[in-house]
Scaffold this motif. Sequence first.
Motif, PDB file in Angstrom:
ATOM      1  N   LEU A 148      20.423   1.971 -11.969  1.00 44.02           N
ATOM      2  CA  LEU A 148      20.352   0.342 -11.237  1.00 44.02           C
ATOM      3  C   LEU A 148      20.929  -0.648 -12.341  1.00 44.02           C
ATOM      4  CD1 LEU A 148      19.342  -1.503  -9.372  1.00 44.02           C
ATOM      5  CD2 LEU A 148      17.089  -1.374 -10.312  1.00 44.02           C
ATOM      6  N   LEU A 149      20.528  -0.363 -13.793  1.00 43.61           N
ATOM      7  CA  LEU A 149      20.996  -1.310 -14.756  1.00 43.61           C
ATOM      8  C   LEU A 149      22.496  -0.978 -15.123  1.00 43.61           C
ATOM      9  CD1 LEU A 149      18.040  -0.794 -17.187  1.00 43.61           C
ATOM     10  CD2 LEU A 149      18.568  -2.595 -15.972  1.00 43.61           C
ATOM     11  N   ALA A 150      22.853   0.027 -14.641  1.00 48.35           N
ATOM     12  CA  ALA A 150      24.452   0.075 -14.781  1.00 48.35           C
ATOM     13  C   ALA A 150      25.023  -0.423 -13.727  1.00 48.35           C
ATOM     14  CB  ALA A 150      24.813   1.834 -14.902  1.00 48.35           C
ATOM     15  N   ILE A 210      15.937   7.915 -14.436  1.00 49.42           N
ATOM     16  CA  ILE A 210      17.269   7.909 -14.013  1.00 49.42           C
ATOM     17  C   ILE A 210      17.787   6.791 -12.901  1.00 49.42           C
ATOM     18  CG2 ILE A 210      18.912   9.467 -12.853  1.00 49.42           C
ATOM     19  CD1 ILE A 210      17.367  11.963 -14.218  1.00 49.42           C
ATOM     20  N   GLY A 211      16.828   6.564 -11.997  1.00 47.40           N
ATOM     21  CA  GLY A 211      16.902   5.507 -11.025  1.00 47.40           C
ATOM     22  C   GLY A 211      17.072   4.254 -11.796  1.00 47.40           C
ATOM     23  N   MET A 234       8.996  13.699 -11.618  1.00 45.96           N
ATOM     24  CA  MET A 234       8.808  12.518 -11.025  1.00 45.96           C
ATOM     25  C   MET A 234       9.180  11.409 -11.896  1.00 45.96           C
ATOM     26  SD  MET A 234       8.454  11.735  -7.789  1.00 45.96           S
ATOM     27  CE  MET A 234       7.098  11.854  -6.658  1.00 45.96           C
ATOM     28  N   ARG A 235       8.630  11.361 -12.912  1.00 46.28           N
ATOM     29  CA  ARG A 235       8.783  10.247 -14.071  1.00 46.28           C
ATOM     30  C   ARG A 235      10.253  10.315 -14.522  1.00 46.28           C
ATOM     31  NH1 ARG A 235       4.746   7.769 -17.626  1.00 46.28           N
ATOM     32  NH2 ARG A 235       5.986   6.749 -19.359  1.00 46.28           N
ATOM     33  N   ILE A 236      10.899  11.157 -14.777  1.00 47.03           N
ATOM     34  CA  ILE A 236      12.227  11.475 -14.975  1.00 47.03           C
ATOM     35  C   ILE A 236      13.290  10.833 -13.985  1.00 47.03           C
ATOM     36  CG2 ILE A 236      14.342  13.027 -15.677  1.00 47.03           C
ATOM     37  CD1 ILE A 236      12.304  14.457 -17.409  1.00 47.03           C
ATOM     38  N   GLN A 237      12.882  11.043 -12.788  1.00 45.55           N
ATOM     39  CA  GLN A 237      13.601  10.527 -11.724  1.00 45.55           C
ATOM     40  C   GLN A 237      13.722   9.240 -11.599  1.00 45.55           C
ATOM     41  OE1 GLN A 237      12.194  12.729  -8.305  1.00 45.55           O
ATOM     42  NE2 GLN A 237      13.710  14.090  -8.394  1.00 45.55           N
TER      43      GLN A 237
END
Length: 58
Positions: free
Chosen positions: A12-14, A7-8, A1-4
């Motif tokens: 978003l930053l990209a 990644i999100g 869950m934390r990795i998701q």
Amino acid sequence: MRIQKMIGLLLLLAFVALLSACSPEVGSDDWCKNMKEKPKKDWTASEAADYTKYCLFK
């Protein structure tokens, strides 16, 4: 869950970085050209002031 979540956040930053790279810097020749082509009724007060400052009184 934390990795998701991480990644999100990275995606978003990209996405934000890509969007900010698309617009020219205020006061640049490209920005002045874009503003000249944009209908005056769509300008914000800030854009009108910047256009006057950077494009008319260079």
